[in-house]
Scaffold this motif. Sequence first.
Motif, PDB file in Angstrom:
ATOM      1  N   ASN A   1     -54.545   5.326  -9.590  1.00  9.65           N
ATOM      2  CA  ASN A   1     -53.489   4.334  -9.526  1.00  9.65           C
ATOM      3  C   ASN A   1     -52.230   4.865 -10.178  1.00  9.65           C
ATOM      4  O   ASN A   1     -52.290   5.721 -11.046  1.00  9.65           O
ATOM      5  CB  ASN A   1     -53.923   3.062 -10.240  1.00  9.65           C
TER       6      ASN A   1
ATOM      7  N   HIS B   1     -58.588  -2.434 -13.112  1.00 10.91           N
ATOM      8  CA  HIS B   1     -57.873  -1.184 -13.343  1.00 10.91           C
ATOM      9  C   HIS B   1     -57.714  -0.997 -14.836  1.00 10.91           C
ATOM     10  O   HIS B   1     -57.545  -1.962 -15.567  1.00 10.91           O
ATOM     11  CB  HIS B   1     -56.485  -1.223 -12.704  1.00 10.91           C
TER      12      HIS B   1
ATOM     13  N   CYS C   1     -57.996  -6.178 -10.543  1.00 11.05           N
ATOM     14  CA  CYS C   1     -57.453  -5.619  -9.304  1.00 11.05           C
ATOM     15  C   CYS C   1     -57.292  -6.729  -8.289  1.00 11.05           C
ATOM     16  O   CYS C   1     -58.235  -7.450  -7.980  1.00 11.05           O
ATOM     17  CB  CYS C   1     -58.383  -4.558  -8.742  1.00 11.05           C
TER      18      CYS C   1
END
Lengths: 144, 144
Positions: free
Chosen positions: B132, B74, B85
């Motif tokens: 996210n 991420h 992740c």
Amino acid sequence: MEIACFIEAADRHCQQQGVKLTALRRQVLELVLSYPGVVKAYQVLADLQKQRGIAAPPTVYRALDFLVAAGLLHKVDALNGYIVCHHVGCSHEGLILVCGDCGQVEELDATPVLDVLRQQAGGAGFAISQQNLMLTGRCKECRT
Amino acid sequence: MEIACFIEAADRHCQQQGVKLTALRRQVLELVLSYPGVVKAYQVLADLQKQRGIAAPPTVYRALDFLVAAGLLHKVDALNGYIVCHHVGCSHEGLILVCGDCGQVEELDATPVLDVLRQQAGGAGFAISQQNLMLTGRCKECRT
DNA sequence: TTCTCAAATGTTACGGTATAACAAAGTGAT
DNA sequence: ATCACTTTGTTATACCGTAACATTTGAGAA
């Protein structure tokens, strides 16, 4: 002239907080306000240079930092940019929606969803600090 | 050795997606894995240079971009950094909690809260894209 | 095998983003 | 007026990221 109105509100807001909205800071705020959506520091810097001849990066970054700290602007990390806060004086955790196509910004109230997030994070022993939620997507117009 | 295990899972994950986890990409992934929390591109670059003598920014940025696209990393915009992740193969929208004190990262499932957010944003005509959530705060240890 | 094409990587150079460090000027209190 | 403090100016530099083009690699077709 909506800008003048916002500046006035910003002025009151700063007085209440005991901080000073100086001429320079006001000028930077006006420049950010003159854009419909996300603005970058170096755009503001260029505008500032047009208005007062010379200006260096620290000048504009300091003003922007101040305005963010005062709650008058939000920083959009994902875009290295800044937007005006449309909820000065309100509850004050924003749910900021940025359109990836046109750069327009919408700001909603994030309190309900942050409550949920605080609970979920608390379960992991994590204390979420005061902040805004920043999400990207596509706005009504760009979706058609 | 937890790293080897993760790499193996990453390998399978890439095969399933029909993309290639090349030697370089694997090496970059290992370097990111070797850090406990957020890593910056130029840190990875420096490490890479130690391991293979020379390397230029595009090399590491391309690998990082690939790994993000593949869902193995991420990007943490607020810190110009990257994290591993921890939900490869799972639902896959992350709620990422970054401790402002120690830099440690915790990743939860963001699907429930994103559902709520999608609904709220939808009311404003806004379609949130896949992404996210990144929040800052203080972790269990740093809170004591 | 050998060719060919596409994907991946190497390389150079540059542009955009942000801050450190110190100097100078303004501001307010005593 | 002078002192302490905040704000702004100035210079320089560090950090972050990508464009553009060259080269290599690997998989599949001839």
